[in-house]
Write a protein that holds these residues in place. Structure first.
Motif, PDB file in Angstrom:
ATOM      1  N   ILE A 171      90.852  18.639 -11.444  1.00 46.57           N
ATOM      2  CA  ILE A 171      90.312  20.001 -11.528  1.00 46.57           C
ATOM      3  C   ILE A 171      88.800  19.910 -11.682  1.00 46.57           C
ATOM      4  CG2 ILE A 171      90.326  22.166 -12.825  1.00 46.57           C
ATOM      5  CD1 ILE A 171      93.145  21.401 -13.802  1.00 46.57           C
ATOM      6  N   GLY A 172      88.077  20.699 -10.906  1.00 43.86           N
ATOM      7  CA  GLY A 172      86.623  20.704 -10.998  1.00 43.86           C
ATOM      8  C   GLY A 172      86.144  21.170 -12.364  1.00 43.86           C
ATOM      9  N   ASP A 173      84.904  20.840 -12.708  1.00 41.54           N
ATOM     10  CA  ASP A 173      84.371  21.168 -14.027  1.00 41.54           C
ATOM     11  C   ASP A 173      82.854  21.337 -13.966  1.00 41.54           C
ATOM     12  OD1 ASP A 173      83.431  18.416 -14.024  1.00 41.54           O
ATOM     13  OD2 ASP A 173      85.470  17.856 -14.616  1.00 41.54           O
ATOM     14  N   LEU A 174      82.267  21.717 -15.106  1.00 41.98           N
ATOM     15  CA  LEU A 174      80.834  21.988 -15.145  1.00 41.98           C
ATOM     16  C   LEU A 174      80.005  20.737 -14.907  1.00 41.98           C
ATOM     17  CD1 LEU A 174      80.585  24.539 -18.108  1.00 41.98           C
ATOM     18  CD2 LEU A 174      80.704  25.006 -15.656  1.00 41.98           C
ATOM     19  N   GLU A 190      77.795  22.690 -24.261  1.00 41.89           N
ATOM     20  CA  GLU A 190      76.752  21.680 -24.028  1.00 41.89           C
ATOM     21  C   GLU A 190      76.713  21.278 -22.560  1.00 41.89           C
ATOM     22  OE1 GLU A 190      77.491  22.200 -28.083  1.00 41.89           O
ATOM     23  OE2 GLU A 190      78.972  21.615 -26.555  1.00 41.89           O
ATOM     24  N   ASP A 191      77.889  21.205 -21.932  1.00 38.17           N
ATOM     25  CA  ASP A 191      77.919  20.930 -20.487  1.00 38.17           C
ATOM     26  C   ASP A 191      77.266  22.055 -19.702  1.00 38.17           C
ATOM     27  OD1 ASP A 191      79.295  18.457 -20.630  1.00 38.17           O
ATOM     28  OD2 ASP A 191      81.213  19.498 -20.821  1.00 38.17           O
ATOM     29  N   PHE A 192      77.497  23.296 -20.147  1.00 39.02           N
ATOM     30  CA  PHE A 192      76.869  24.426 -19.466  1.00 39.02           C
ATOM     31  C   PHE A 192      75.352  24.358 -19.624  1.00 39.02           C
ATOM     32  CE2 PHE A 192      75.107  28.715 -19.390  1.00 39.02           C
ATOM     33  CZ  PHE A 192      75.515  29.131 -18.131  1.00 39.02           C
ATOM     34  N   ASP A 193      74.880  24.034 -20.819  1.00 38.26           N
ATOM     35  CA  ASP A 193      73.434  23.934 -21.042  1.00 38.26           C
ATOM     36  C   ASP A 193      72.823  22.854 -20.142  1.00 38.26           C
ATOM     37  OD1 ASP A 193      73.622  25.907 -22.961  1.00 38.26           O
ATOM     38  OD2 ASP A 193      73.674  24.512 -24.654  1.00 38.26           O
ATOM     39  N   ALA A 194      73.524  21.747 -19.985  1.00 42.30           N
ATOM     40  CA  ALA A 194      73.027  20.677 -19.122  1.00 42.30           C
ATOM     41  C   ALA A 194      72.982  21.142 -17.665  1.00 42.30           C
ATOM     42  CB  ALA A 194      73.922  19.434 -19.256  1.00 42.30           C
ATOM     43  N   LEU A 195      73.985  21.895 -17.257  1.00 42.28           N
ATOM     44  CA  LEU A 195      73.995  22.461 -15.900  1.00 42.28           C
ATOM     45  C   LEU A 195      72.796  23.384 -15.707  1.00 42.28           C
ATOM     46  CD1 LEU A 195      77.129  24.003 -14.148  1.00 42.28           C
ATOM     47  CD2 LEU A 195      74.901  25.070 -13.983  1.00 42.28           C
ATOM     48  N   GLY A 220      80.830  18.264 -13.144  1.00 42.25           N
ATOM     49  CA  GLY A 220      80.924  18.004 -11.717  1.00 42.25           C
ATOM     50  C   GLY A 220      79.951  18.861 -10.920  1.00 42.25           C
ATOM     51  N   ILE A 221      79.851  20.131 -11.293  1.00 45.68           N
ATOM     52  CA  ILE A 221      78.887  21.010 -10.629  1.00 45.68           C
ATOM     53  C   ILE A 221      77.480  20.462 -10.786  1.00 45.68           C
ATOM     54  CG2 ILE A 221      77.830  23.302 -10.667  1.00 45.68           C
ATOM     55  CD1 ILE A 221      80.573  24.398 -11.544  1.00 45.68           C
ATOM     56  N   THR A 222      77.129  20.066 -12.009  1.00 47.81           N
ATOM     57  CA  THR A 222      75.792  19.543 -12.268  1.00 47.81           C
ATOM     58  C   THR A 222      75.487  18.357 -11.361  1.00 47.81           C
ATOM     59  OG1 THR A 222      75.962  20.249 -14.582  1.00 47.81           O
ATOM     60  CG2 THR A 222      74.262  18.624 -14.061  1.00 47.81           C
ATOM     61  N   SER A 223      76.460  17.495 -11.157  1.00 42.39           N
ATOM     62  CA  SER A 223      76.245  16.302 -10.342  1.00 42.39           C
ATOM     63  C   SER A 223      76.040  16.616  -8.868  1.00 42.39           C
ATOM     64  CB  SER A 223      77.426  15.343 -10.511  1.00 42.39           C
ATOM     65  OG  SER A 223      78.594  15.838  -9.838  1.00 42.39           O
ATOM     66  N   ARG A 224      76.387  17.827  -8.447  1.00 40.89           N
ATOM     67  CA  ARG A 224      76.290  18.185  -7.029  1.00 40.89           C
ATOM     68  C   ARG A 224      75.244  19.268  -6.749  1.00 40.89           C
ATOM     69  NH1 ARG A 224      78.664  14.277  -3.862  1.00 40.89           N
ATOM     70  NH2 ARG A 224      80.854  13.889  -4.474  1.00 40.89           N
ATOM     71  N   LEU A 225      74.445  19.612  -7.734  1.00 38.55           N
ATOM     72  CA  LEU A 225      73.461  20.680  -7.533  1.00 38.55           C
ATOM     73  C   LEU A 225      72.406  20.317  -6.495  1.00 38.55           C
ATOM     74  CD1 LEU A 225      72.911  22.002 -11.173  1.00 38.55           C
ATOM     75  CD2 LEU A 225      74.066  23.181  -9.290  1.00 38.55           C
ATOM     76  N   ASP A 226      72.140  19.014  -6.332  1.00 41.74           N
ATOM     77  CA  ASP A 226      71.158  18.612  -5.323  1.00 41.74           C
ATOM     78  C   ASP A 226      71.579  19.063  -3.926  1.00 41.74           C
ATOM     79  OD1 ASP A 226      69.088  16.335  -6.552  1.00 41.74           O
ATOM     80  OD2 ASP A 226      70.978  16.496  -7.640  1.00 41.74           O
ATOM     81  N   HIS A 227      72.870  19.072  -3.676  1.00 39.50           N
ATOM     82  CA  HIS A 227      73.363  19.531  -2.375  1.00 39.50           C
ATOM     83  C   HIS A 227      72.949  20.976  -2.123  1.00 39.50           C
ATOM     84  CE1 HIS A 227      76.054  20.499   0.958  1.00 39.50           C
ATOM     85  NE2 HIS A 227      76.553  21.490   0.245  1.00 39.50           N
ATOM     86  N   ILE A 228      73.106  21.821  -3.120  1.00 38.61           N
ATOM     87  CA  ILE A 228      72.804  23.248  -2.971  1.00 38.61           C
ATOM     88  C   ILE A 228      71.303  23.461  -2.847  1.00 38.61           C
ATOM     89  CG2 ILE A 228      73.063  25.518  -4.035  1.00 38.61           C
ATOM     90  CD1 ILE A 228      75.522  24.342  -5.519  1.00 38.61           C
ATOM     91  N   ALA A 242      69.813  22.846 -12.979  1.00 36.13           N
ATOM     92  CA  ALA A 242      69.596  23.866 -11.954  1.00 36.13           C
ATOM     93  C   ALA A 242      68.154  24.360 -11.979  1.00 36.13           C
ATOM     94  CB  ALA A 242      70.566  25.023 -12.162  1.00 36.13           C
ATOM     95  N   HIS A 243      67.655  24.643 -13.156  1.00 40.74           N
ATOM     96  CA  HIS A 243      66.280  25.137 -13.263  1.00 40.74           C
ATOM     97  C   HIS A 243      65.272  24.072 -12.852  1.00 40.74           C
ATOM     98  CE1 HIS A 243      67.461  28.654 -16.162  1.00 40.74           C
ATOM     99  NE2 HIS A 243      67.665  28.939 -14.884  1.00 40.74           N
ATOM    100  N   ASP A 244      65.562  22.802 -13.152  1.00 40.89           N
ATOM    101  CA  ASP A 244      64.675  21.730 -12.695  1.00 40.89           C
ATOM    102  C   ASP A 244      64.598  21.697 -11.167  1.00 40.89           C
ATOM    103  OD1 ASP A 244      64.094  20.894 -15.251  1.00 40.89           O
ATOM    104  OD2 ASP A 244      65.506  19.204 -15.248  1.00 40.89           O
TER     105      ASP A 244
END
Length: 541
Positions: A37-40, A89-94, A42-50, A98-100
């Protein structure tokens, strides 16, 4: 290190105008812990794609604590992350990542209803005198014990469920386990606004508001009138569902919603945050969008369902849509989308070939308004055919086989071709199957001439033309399959012509000299004949 306050103060309050927003369905984007199941994280690790695609923002579908009867759209705690997806904490890291990368973050708020496991509902259903007795829509039965009115549920059957403790019915526009909040109660509004503040204080840039026109029900609970067969539309519910047999005059779209949206906007303004509301109405979607986004004191954007229709978008339908919108409110701001987590993917829904898919993509990016792209859209993912035994969506299970539900558009994102799970998870099985046919579309399999590269170039092109991003737009003119319009901003005028068909058409240029644009995207010269699914954009000299 920049503080949160400094970040908010530095925001452009109009960042949302013309933004391209990438929708993430968290269960299916990337699994980081091997549970399928996907998770936060995981999203963080793929933000470069977006970010590399050129999007301005992400919208994350619900990740709040939930029993997952409707996969997160049944919230039991608005201010925490479900353990399935990680932690705060995972959301904060995401957020920080993202902002970076220069990405805004919008999250999905479900304010019309909660889960029946929410503490508010647990207290409300105890009796008729507790502190939250009126926080949900409760009603006495008719004399014969039947529900108080004829309202149906979007998910089938009556919209009323009997509760033996209170000896009353409660309203649920969706699943029985999703009771509707009573926003006629001021304390409910206050509590929901506090939820928004919680996430704004955490740094989010805005919200996607689920079912925004369902917030209020008629306080007198009057019956809805019937709807003639010729006016029925299955863009909100499948045709096998009798929900489409009514004009939902009293069960949603109530005038009291406007004042609540003003209160909501007042919460957003100090944070320079934005909101896009989902308008689920087959008859008056554009007019409701106009009401909710005009005047600058309610939500900034809404996305209606006109481009999410089952049948392929035609030149005439597009012209009619913009004419209706202009009549309803010239300053209304739409957020357009072809696909999302509730709709059959448009490459399948409209039967598009490669050329058609590219033309419709550029058309979407040329329209006045903001844009939502759904994950995997940039890969050309077709709708997955999910076997009944693999279905997860209660909507699909209820109406199978005439309607197969929403799982076909919710399958995992595919990142690599040479892996049965597409790089989505290290588990042997994902929560939904990864279709073998999707692997050829994986991110890693997309070459320089692939669809993902086209999306990247198209988003870059839109960003380079402020007139396309946020300029004024003439009313589209349709002639057969040809649609033409202009975009104007600060003296820059761009002419747009699109062939929404398989034949050949010849657009007529407005007077003046024109320079071809979008040649690198496959666009034709201004004034040239457009072949099947052809397009031409030109700038006035």
């Amino acid at each position: 290190m920049t503080s949160l306050k400094e970040t908010i103060l530095a925001r452009n309050p109009d960042w949302w105008r013309g933004a391209v927003i990438y929708q993430i369905y968290p269960r299916s984007f990337q699994d980081s812990n091997g549970d399928g199941i996907g998770d936060l994280a995981g999203i963080t690790s793929r933000l470069d794609h977006i970010a590399g695609l050129g999007a301005d923002a992400i919208w994350i579908s619900p990740f709040f604590t939930s029993p997952m009867k409707d996969f997160g759209y049944d919230v039991s705690d608005y201010c925490d992350v479900d353990a399935m997806f990680g932690s705060l904490e995972d959301f904060d890291a995401l957020m920080a990542r993202a902002h970076d990368l220069g990405l805004k973050v919008m999250i999905d708020l479900v304010l019309s209803h909660t889960s029946d496991q929410h503490p508010w509902f647990k207290e409300s259903r105890k009796d008729r005198t507790n502190d939250k007795a009126d926080w949900y829509v409760w009603a006495d039965p008719k004399a014969d014990g039947t529900p108080p009115n004829n309202w149906p549920s979007v998910f089938g059957g009556t919209a009323w469920a009997w509760d033996g403790r209170r000896q009353q019915y409660y309203l649920h526009n969706f699943l029985t386990s999703q009771p509707d909040l009573n926003l006629h109660t001021p304390a409910v509004q206050d509590a929901l606004l506090d939820v928004a503040r919680f996430w704004l204080d955490r740094g989010v840039d805005g919200f996607r508001l689920d079912t925004i026109n369902f917030y209020f029900a008629d306080k007198y609970l009057r019956d809805n009138p019937s709807l003639p067969p010729e006016l029925r539309n299955d863009s909100i519910a499948p045709s096998v569902n009798p929900y489409n047999h009514q004009l939902h005059l009293f069960s949603k779209n109530q005038p009291e919603n406007l004042e609540f949206l003003r209160r909501f906007r007042a919460v957003l303004n100090p944070y320079k945050a934005a909101a896009v509301g989902e308008v689920g109405d087959a008859q008056r979607g554009l007019e409701i969008m106009a009401e909710y986004t005009s005047g600058g004191d309610k939500v900034q954007m809404c996305y209606p369902f006109e481009l999410l229709q089952p049948t392929r978008l035609t030149a005439g339908a597009l012209a009619e849509t913009f004419a209706r919108m202009a009549k309803a409110a010239p300053d209304a701001w739409p957020c357009w989308s072809y696909s999302n987590h509730d709709t059959v993917r448009h490459v399948t829904r409209w039967g598009l070939n490669n050329a058609g898919l590219r033309m419709y993509t550029l058309l979407l990016l040329a329209l006045r308004g903001s844009v939502c792209l759904y994950q995997g859209e940039e890969l050309g993912l077709p709708e997955a055919d999910i076997a009944f035994e693999d279905l997860q969506d209660p909507y699909g299970i209820e109406f199978w086989p005439e309607f197969k539900g929403r799982d076909g558009c919710r399958t995992p994102m595919v990142w690599v071709k040479d892996n049965a799970m597409g790089g989505f998870t290290s588990a042997e099985k994902a929560w939904l199957p990864v279709p073998a046919q999707h692997l050829a579309h994986a991110v890693g399999a997309q070459g320089d001439g692939g669809l993902m590269a086209f999306y990247r170039k198209a988003l870059e092109f839109r960003a380079s033309e402020p007139a396309l991003r946020s300029g004024e737009m003439s009313l589209p003119e349709a002639q057969g399959d040809l649609v033409t319009f202009t975009r104007d901003m600060n003296g820059r005028r761009v002419f747009c012509a699109f062939n929404l068909g398989a034949g050949t058409v010849k657009p007529k240029l407005p007077p003046g000299k024109w320079t071809a644009l979008a040649g690198s995207l496959g666009g034709d010269a201004p004034g040239a004949e457009l072949g099947a699914w052809g397009f031409a954009l030109a700038a006035a000299e």
